[in-house]
Design a protein around this motif. Structure first.
Motif, short mmCIF file in Angstrom:
data_model
loop_
_atom_site.label_atom_id
_atom_site.label_comp_id
_atom_site.label_asym_id
_atom_site.label_seq_id
_atom_site.Cartn_x
_atom_site.Cartn_y
_atom_site.Cartn_z
N THR A 40 48.75 40.71 25.38
CA THR A 40 48.63 39.38 24.78
C THR A 40 49.80 38.49 25.18
O THR A 40 49.62 37.33 25.54
N GLN A 41 51.00 39.04 25.13
CA GLN A 41 52.19 38.28 25.53
C GLN A 41 52.13 37.93 27.02
O GLN A 41 52.49 36.82 27.40
N HIS A 42 51.67 38.87 27.83
CA HIS A 42 51.54 38.61 29.27
C HIS A 42 50.59 37.44 29.53
O HIS A 42 50.90 36.55 30.32
N ALA A 43 49.45 37.45 28.85
CA ALA A 43 48.47 36.37 29.03
C ALA A 43 49.05 35.03 28.59
O ALA A 43 48.89 34.02 29.29
N ALA A 44 49.74 35.01 27.46
CA ALA A 44 50.34 33.77 26.97
C ALA A 44 51.42 33.27 27.91
O ALA A 44 51.51 32.07 28.20
N LEU A 45 52.23 34.19 28.41
CA LEU A 45 53.29 33.80 29.35
C LEU A 45 52.70 33.23 30.63
O LEU A 45 53.14 32.19 31.13
N THR A 46 51.69 33.89 31.15
CA THR A 46 51.05 33.44 32.39
C THR A 46 50.51 32.02 32.25
O THR A 46 50.66 31.19 33.14
N GLU A 47 49.88 31.73 31.10
CA GLU A 47 49.36 30.38 30.86
C GLU A 47 50.48 29.35 30.83
O GLU A 47 50.38 28.28 31.43
N ARG A 48 51.55 29.65 30.11
CA ARG A 48 52.68 28.71 30.01
C ARG A 48 53.33 28.48 31.36
O ARG A 48 53.67 27.35 31.70
N VAL A 49 53.52 29.55 32.12
CA VAL A 49 54.14 29.42 33.44
C VAL A 49 53.25 28.60 34.36
O VAL A 49 53.75 27.77 35.13
N ALA A 50 51.96 28.78 34.29
CA ALA A 50 51.03 28.03 35.14
C ALA A 50 51.16 26.52 34.92
O ALA A 50 51.14 25.75 35.88
N VAL A 51 51.30 26.11 33.67
CA VAL A 51 51.42 24.69 33.37
C VAL A 51 52.68 24.10 34.00
O VAL A 51 52.63 23.07 34.66
N VAL A 52 53.80 24.78 33.82
CA VAL A 52 55.07 24.28 34.37
C VAL A 52 55.07 24.36 35.89
O VAL A 52 55.49 23.42 36.58
N ALA A 53 54.57 25.46 36.43
CA ALA A 53 54.53 25.62 37.89
C ALA A 53 53.66 24.55 38.54
O ALA A 53 54.03 24.01 39.60
N ASP A 54 52.54 24.22 37.93
CA ASP A 54 51.69 23.16 38.47
C ASP A 54 52.42 21.82 38.48
O ASP A 54 52.34 21.07 39.44
N ALA A 55 53.14 21.54 37.41
CA ALA A 55 53.89 20.29 37.33
C ALA A 55 54.97 20.22 38.41
O ALA A 55 55.24 19.16 38.97
N LEU A 56 55.58 21.37 38.73
CA LEU A 56 56.63 21.42 39.75
C LEU A 56 56.07 21.66 41.16
O LEU A 56 56.82 21.69 42.13
N ARG A 57 54.76 21.89 41.22
CA ARG A 57 54.08 22.19 42.49
C ARG A 57 54.66 23.44 43.16
O ARG A 57 54.93 23.46 44.37
N LEU A 58 54.83 24.46 42.35
CA LEU A 58 55.34 25.75 42.83
C LEU A 58 54.33 26.83 42.50
O LEU A 58 53.51 26.68 41.59
#
Length: 102
Positions: A40-58
């Motif tokens: 559950t924590q892995h899934a939540a972390l992956t979602e949060r990281v995806a949002v920031v990474a998309d904003a930074l285009r990384l």
């Protein structure tokens, strides 16, 4: 847009910034972090990281093995680390705290 720091100033900047990020290790032009998380924590972390990474285009590499989540930022092709990748590592630390603290 990627902003690169040249020469010694870049090295000092990255070294100083990475020293503040506990758990991250540098391997050439990549930085890595391994974290023990449940599914559950892995899934939540992956979602949060995806949002920031998309904003930074990384595009971080996030993988899961048993109870461990591994995150890798940087390049295989020798491209230097950027300030955006160090910023993403810091935001990932914020996300880790958010998904692991009650």
């Amino acid at each position: 847009m990627r902003v690169l720091f040249s020469g010694r100033a870049k090295h000092d900047y990255l070294s100083d910034a990475l020293a503040l990020l506990s758990g991250w290790t540098r391997e050439g032009e990549q930085i890595r972090r391994t974290i023990v998380l449940d599914d559950t924590q892995h899934a939540a972390l992956t979602e949060r990281v995806a949002v920031v990474a998309d904003a930074l285009r990384l595009r971080p590499e996030i993988s899961r093995r048993a109870d461990r989540t591994q995150i890798r930022l940087g390049h295989d092709d020798g491209e230097p680390l950027t300030e955006g990748e160090v910023l993403l590592a810091a935001r990932i630390e914020d996300a880790v705290r958010a998904v692991t603290e009650p």
